[in-house]
Design a protein around this motif. Structure first.
Motif, PDB file in Angstrom:
ATOM      1  N   PRO A  92       0.804  -1.223   0.000  1.00  0.00           N
ATOM      2  CA  PRO A  92       0.000   0.000   0.000  1.00  0.00           C
ATOM      3  C   PRO A  92       0.845   1.284   0.000  1.00  0.00           C
ATOM      4  CG  PRO A  92       0.103  -0.918   2.216  1.00  0.00           C
ATOM      5  CD  PRO A  92       0.863  -1.870   1.325  1.00  0.00           C
ATOM      6  N   VAL A  93       0.401   2.256  -0.743  1.00  0.00           N
ATOM      7  CA  VAL A  93       1.055   3.573  -0.726  1.00  0.00           C
ATOM      8  C   VAL A  93       0.059   4.616  -1.254  1.00  0.00           C
ATOM      9  CG1 VAL A  93       2.087   3.427  -3.058  1.00  0.00           C
ATOM     10  CG2 VAL A  93       3.189   4.825  -1.308  1.00  0.00           C
ATOM     11  N   ILE A  94       0.142   5.820  -0.705  1.00  0.00           N
ATOM     12  CA  ILE A  94      -0.712   6.911  -1.203  1.00  0.00           C
ATOM     13  C   ILE A  94       0.185   8.008  -1.760  1.00  0.00           C
ATOM     14  CG2 ILE A  94      -2.337   8.737  -0.541  1.00  0.00           C
ATOM     15  CD1 ILE A  94      -3.362   6.866   1.653  1.00  0.00           C
ATOM     16  N   VAL A  95      -0.088   8.396  -2.987  1.00  0.00           N
ATOM     17  CA  VAL A  95       0.689   9.471  -3.607  1.00  0.00           C
ATOM     18  C   VAL A  95      -0.198  10.711  -3.697  1.00  0.00           C
ATOM     19  CG1 VAL A  95       1.931  10.210  -5.683  1.00  0.00           C
ATOM     20  CG2 VAL A  95       2.037   7.806  -4.945  1.00  0.00           C
ATOM     21  N   ILE A  96       0.352  11.833  -3.263  1.00  0.00           N
ATOM     22  CA  ILE A  96      -0.367  13.106  -3.403  1.00  0.00           C
ATOM     23  C   ILE A  96       0.470  14.019  -4.286  1.00  0.00           C
ATOM     24  CG2 ILE A  96      -1.167  15.162  -2.176  1.00  0.00           C
ATOM     25  CD1 ILE A  96      -2.075  13.437   0.064  1.00  0.00           C
ATOM     26  N   GLY A  97      -0.091  14.389  -5.404  1.00  0.00           N
ATOM     27  CA  GLY A  97       0.638  15.243  -6.342  1.00  0.00           C
ATOM     28  C   GLY A  97      -0.030  16.599  -6.450  1.00  0.00           C
ATOM     29  N   GLY A  98       0.764  17.657  -6.309  1.00  0.00           N
ATOM     30  CA  GLY A  98       0.232  18.967  -6.623  1.00  0.00           C
ATOM     31  C   GLY A  98       0.103  19.074  -8.136  1.00  0.00           C
ATOM     32  N   SER A  99      -0.804  19.915  -8.598  1.00  0.00           N
ATOM     33  CA  SER A  99      -0.865  20.143 -10.050  1.00  0.00           C
ATOM     34  C   SER A  99      -1.164  21.615 -10.309  1.00  0.00           C
ATOM     35  CB  SER A  99      -1.889  19.223 -10.726  1.00  0.00           C
ATOM     36  OG  SER A  99      -3.122  19.262 -10.069  1.00  0.00           O
ATOM     37  N   CYS A 100      -0.994  22.013 -11.571  1.00  0.00           N
ATOM     38  CA  CYS A 100      -1.075  23.449 -11.855  1.00  0.00           C
ATOM     39  C   CYS A 100      -2.513  23.954 -11.654  1.00  0.00           C
ATOM     40  CB  CYS A 100      -0.549  23.750 -13.259  1.00  0.00           C
ATOM     41  SG  CYS A 100      -1.647  23.264 -14.580  1.00  0.00           S
ATOM     42  N   PRO A 101      -2.707  25.267 -11.458  1.00  0.00           N
ATOM     43  CA  PRO A 101      -4.056  25.795 -11.262  1.00  0.00           C
ATOM     44  C   PRO A 101      -4.978  25.362 -12.408  1.00  0.00           C
ATOM     45  CG  PRO A 101      -2.394  27.517 -10.974  1.00  0.00           C
ATOM     46  CD  PRO A 101      -1.679  26.315 -11.495  1.00  0.00           C
ATOM     47  N   GLN A 102      -6.225  25.061 -12.075  1.00  0.00           N
ATOM     48  CA  GLN A 102      -7.136  24.524 -13.109  1.00  0.00           C
ATOM     49  C   GLN A 102      -7.345  25.498 -14.267  1.00  0.00           C
ATOM     50  OE1 GLN A 102      -9.307  23.713  -9.622  1.00  0.00           O
ATOM     51  NE2 GLN A 102     -10.286  21.918 -10.523  1.00  0.00           N
ATOM     52  N   ASP A 103      -7.283  26.810 -13.980  1.00  0.00           N
ATOM     53  CA  ASP A 103      -7.503  27.766 -15.079  1.00  0.00           C
ATOM     54  C   ASP A 103      -6.241  27.985 -15.923  1.00  0.00           C
ATOM     55  OD1 ASP A 103      -6.311  28.975 -12.949  1.00  0.00           O
ATOM     56  OD2 ASP A 103      -7.471  30.841 -13.049  1.00  0.00           O
ATOM     57  N   HIS A 104      -5.141  27.267 -15.570  1.00  0.00           N
ATOM     58  CA  HIS A 104      -3.956  27.271 -16.448  1.00  0.00           C
ATOM     59  C   HIS A 104      -3.931  26.028 -17.326  1.00  0.00           C
ATOM     60  CE1 HIS A 104      -1.396  29.995 -13.543  1.00  0.00           C
ATOM     61  NE2 HIS A 104      -2.617  30.452 -13.744  1.00  0.00           N
ATOM     62  N   GLU A 105      -4.844  25.115 -17.074  1.00  0.00           N
ATOM     63  CA  GLU A 105      -4.825  23.846 -17.810  1.00  0.00           C
ATOM     64  C   GLU A 105      -5.267  24.034 -19.256  1.00  0.00           C
ATOM     65  OE1 GLU A 105      -5.428  20.365 -14.470  1.00  0.00           O
ATOM     66  OE2 GLU A 105      -7.210  21.284 -15.348  1.00  0.00           O
ATOM     67  N   GLY A 106      -4.549  23.384 -20.149  1.00  0.00           N
ATOM     68  CA  GLY A 106      -4.907  23.457 -21.572  1.00  0.00           C
ATOM     69  C   GLY A 106      -4.215  24.587 -22.296  1.00  0.00           C
ATOM     70  N   ARG A 150      -6.372  -6.778  -2.335  1.00  0.00           N
ATOM     71  CA  ARG A 150      -4.926  -6.810  -2.636  1.00  0.00           C
ATOM     72  C   ARG A 150      -4.398  -5.388  -2.514  1.00  0.00           C
ATOM     73  NH1 ARG A 150      -2.671  -9.553  -8.016  1.00  0.00           N
ATOM     74  NH2 ARG A 150      -2.352 -11.272  -6.597  1.00  0.00           N
ATOM     75  N   PRO A 151      -3.426  -5.144  -1.654  1.00  0.00           N
ATOM     76  CA  PRO A 151      -2.956  -3.766  -1.480  1.00  0.00           C
ATOM     77  C   PRO A 151      -2.274  -3.222  -2.744  1.00  0.00           C
ATOM     78  CG  PRO A 151      -2.245  -5.181   0.340  1.00  0.00           C
ATOM     79  CD  PRO A 151      -2.764  -6.079  -0.740  1.00  0.00           C
ATOM     80  N   GLY A 152      -2.166  -1.916  -2.806  1.00  0.00           N
ATOM     81  CA  GLY A 152      -1.540  -1.282  -3.973  1.00  0.00           C
ATOM     82  C   GLY A 152      -1.438   0.217  -3.775  1.00  0.00           C
ATOM     83  N   ALA A 153      -1.339   0.933  -4.880  1.00  0.00           N
ATOM     84  CA  ALA A 153      -1.127   2.377  -4.815  1.00  0.00           C
ATOM     85  C   ALA A 153      -2.439   3.140  -5.013  1.00  0.00           C
ATOM     86  CB  ALA A 153      -0.112   2.788  -5.881  1.00  0.00           C
ATOM     87  N   ALA A 154      -2.494   4.359  -4.449  1.00  0.00           N
ATOM     88  CA  ALA A 154      -3.619   5.267  -4.702  1.00  0.00           C
ATOM     89  C   ALA A 154      -3.037   6.646  -4.982  1.00  0.00           C
ATOM     90  CB  ALA A 154      -4.542   5.321  -3.481  1.00  0.00           C
ATOM     91  N   TYR A 155      -3.683   7.371  -5.893  1.00  0.00           N
ATOM     92  CA  TYR A 155      -3.178   8.704  -6.259  1.00  0.00           C
ATOM     93  C   TYR A 155      -4.252   9.770  -6.076  1.00  0.00           C
ATOM     94  CZ  TYR A 155      -1.600  12.712  -8.851  1.00  0.00           C
ATOM     95  OH  TYR A 155      -1.258  13.998  -9.188  1.00  0.00           O
ATOM     96  N   LEU A 156      -3.887  10.857  -5.406  1.00  0.00           N
ATOM     97  CA  LEU A 156      -4.785  12.015  -5.297  1.00  0.00           C
ATOM     98  C   LEU A 156      -4.120  13.224  -5.932  1.00  0.00           C
ATOM     99  CD1 LEU A 156      -6.182  11.771  -1.646  1.00  0.00           C
ATOM    100  CD2 LEU A 156      -7.235  10.991  -3.784  1.00  0.00           C
ATOM    101  N   ASP A 157      -4.863  13.866  -6.810  1.00  0.00           N
ATOM    102  CA  ASP A 157      -4.338  15.017  -7.546  1.00  0.00           C
ATOM    103  C   ASP A 157      -4.915  16.301  -6.949  1.00  0.00           C
ATOM    104  OD1 ASP A 157      -2.782  15.713  -9.964  1.00  0.00           O
ATOM    105  OD2 ASP A 157      -4.668  16.697 -10.523  1.00  0.00           O
TER     106      ASP A 157
END
Ligand code: TPP
Length: 566
Positions: A92-106, A150-157
């Protein structure tokens, strides 16, 4: 009012998370500080991939997930190798990733990347909370999905816009702490069937995998082995569930045991490449497999099992033990199966003994490992990676307790060693302060994450790193040959791909921190260095053992990674 940073930190704390491993940068700088303010322990790494290896090893050792914190784009992409490793190892592992502001996307945002989409193939759950107030819901779900089944990874953006979004406290989603996963009990009829099959077997064999180690099944499996005397074979990370020193451990007769057995009880191990897919010629073509796995999708994989049981390993092992005890079934030490296993085992041990007694310099692998084994504490946690270093090392360095071996694992990943060792050292600090962590690395393997030495220094972790240095990948060249090769032409055209710089003094990396490492060429050097390093309890040590660059494994019967299967 609370912002997304604070909500995330408090939600993690609420879910029982203790550790965060990562590298900060935009947009997660404040988040890391809020995490510390919430009482989470934060360790900054030198590469996100190593942070992810540490977090998953901590999850394996404690059954509690740790968190990896990373920046957007390249940060998350570095972590993905670690997430894949956790998925393949089922940790098991939890990954937390920052991401760019939503109004900069695209429109070309800073480090913009499709992070949820990129993570999806490498984890069980990947999501971006739609608003700051819903972060606790997704944190609980990440904990639940990475530990249940079955344990594994989880990602939160977490985009910058959500991390900085303010929410009235009373509107924040409330969620209870996720309870530990339920224990899965086996179908009793299947247990009876399994016990009957074992009692009819002429050559029964137990295989113990790391699923048994993760499932804390050591007491039940030891009871089974001790009361029935069934010979057992651990997979590399299944080592120690039953002590390697137990007389029923047939690791020294591995090929013979696999090839001859007519009924195999498979507890928390998969019939993948590590067990030669369960196929002939490594197994009898009509071998009957009793398979116990937490994950129903794993049942019948590669080979159709005679009895397939979905269960926690501890409950199933206890059930089988109880039935066999009722019938007073045990294996006679004088039967031919056991005698042949012993004969084969003794023969192989004699070959290894002979190799390990040859202490001429430059050393071979076997001599180096035997003299390491002779002086290390019997209860130390051993992290290891490399090819020959890891494969030969696991046959000589013994584990007598469960979850005391962490290595390149099912994914065969180089780069895991130092991260795993950091997690193991934290585990020891919290649970067994006198226990030591050894990190046994090939020189190539060490290079994948060597800079984490600085992380170990910063957090005062007394890990002993032993580098088995043969100047290359699998093997290398002595200094004179290396010099001649390089002098013969353009380095990129003449340096063999397996070659690394000869006699590199990796131990001098400690001098960057005003400390001293050890360079060893003889078994006396090795033992002296280990004994000295065992006295150090507030910082890492490096022991660089120069062996014969052409040293190799003893002759192998099968070329098992390339032989054709189907
Ligand atoms: N990259 C990753 C991430 N994982 C891998 N398994 C490989 C490359 C291929 N590979 C397998 S073992 C190994 C490499 C690069 C290194 C072996 O050399 P070393 O660590 O020095 O151990 P030795 O076999 O020489 O004892």
């Amino acid at each position: 009012m609370k912002n997304g940073n604070q909500i995330t930190a408090e939600a993690l704390k609420e879910q029982g998370i203790e550790y965060v491993f990562g590298i900060i940068g935009h947009p997660v700088i404040d988040l890391a500080m809020f995490m510390q303010m919430a009482g989470l322990q934060y360790l900054g790494f030198r590469n996100e991939q190593a942070a992810c290896y540490a977090a998953q090893a901590y999850g394996y050792l404690t059954r509690k997930p740790a968190v990896v914190l990373c920046v957007s784009g390249p940060g998350l992409l570095h972590v993905i190798g670690g997430m894949a490793n956790a998925q393949v190892n089922c940790w098991p592992v939890i990954v937390i990733g920052g991401s760019c502001p939503q109004d900069h996307e695209g429109i070309g945002g800073f480090q913009e990347w499709p992070q949820v989409e990129s993570s999806k193939p490498h984890c069980k759950y990947a999501a971006r909370p739609p608003s700051a107030k819903l972060i606790p819901l997704h944190v609980e779900k990440a904990v639940r999905l990475c530990t249940y089944g079955r344990p594994g990874a989880a990602y939160l953006d977490l985009p910058a816009t959500i991390l900085t979004q303010s929410v009235d406290e009373e509107h924040i989603y409330k969620v209870a702490r996720c309870p530990p996963p339920p224990l899965i009990f086996p179908d009793h009829q299947l247990l009876e069937k399994a016990a009957n099959l074992l009692m009819q077997a002429r050559k029964p064999l137990l295989i113990v995998g790391k699923g048994a180690a993760y499932g804390r099944a050591e007491t039940e499996i030891r009871n089974l082995v001790y009361s029935t005397g069934i010979p057992f074979l651990p997979t590399p990370m299944g080592k120690g569930v039953v002590p390697d020193t137990d007389e029923r451990c047939v690791s020294s007769a591995r090929t013979y045991a696999l090839q001859q057995s007519d009924v195999i009880l498979l507890l928390g191990a998969r019939l993948n490449w590590m067990l030669h897919f369960g196929h002939s010629p490594r197994f009898q073509s009509d071998v009957k497999v009793i398979q116990v796995d937490l994950c129903p999708e794993e049942l019948h994989n590669s080979v159709s099992s005679a009895v397939a049981i979905q269960s926690d390993i501890s409950t199933a092992a206890h059930g089988i033990f109880t039935i066999l005890k009722k019938y007073k079934w045990s294996i006679d030490k004088n039967n031919s199966w056991w005698k042949n296993l012993l004969t084969k085992s003794d023969k192989n041990k004699a070959i290894v003994r002979k190799l390990s007694m040859d202490v001429s310099v430059p050393l071979n692998y076997y001599a180096a490992f035997k003299h390491i084994q002779d002086v290390i504490p019997p209860d130390c946690i051993i992290c290891s990676e490399g090819a020959n270093t890891m494969d030969i090392g696991k046959t000589i360095l013994l584990n007598n307790e469960p979850r005391h071996r962490l290595d390149a694992g099912t994914f065969g990943t180089m780069g895991v060693g130092l991260g795993f060792a950091i997690a193991a050292a934290l585990y020891c600090k919290n649970n067994a302060p006198t226990k030591r962590v050894l990190c046994v690395e090939g020189d190539s393997a060490f290079g994948f994450s060597g800079m984490e030495i600085e992380t170990m220094i910063r957090y005062k972790l007394p890990i002993i790193i032993i580098i088995i240095n043969n100047n290359g990948i699998y093997n290398g060249f002595d200094s004179e040959t290396f010099r001649q090769i390089q002098a013969s032409g353009e380095p990129t055209l003449v340096t063999p791909p397996n070659s690394l710089t000869s006699e590199t003094h990796y131990e001098k990396m400690l001098e960057m921190f005003g400390r001293k490492g050890y360079f060893c060429t003889s078994v006396q050097d090795i033992q002296r260095a280990i004994k000295t390093c065992l006295q150090v309890n507030d910082s890492p040590s490096i022991i660089n053992i120069m062996i014969d660059p052409q040293a190799d494994r003893k002759e192998q019967k099968f070329n098992w990674l390339t032989e054709s299967k189907l």
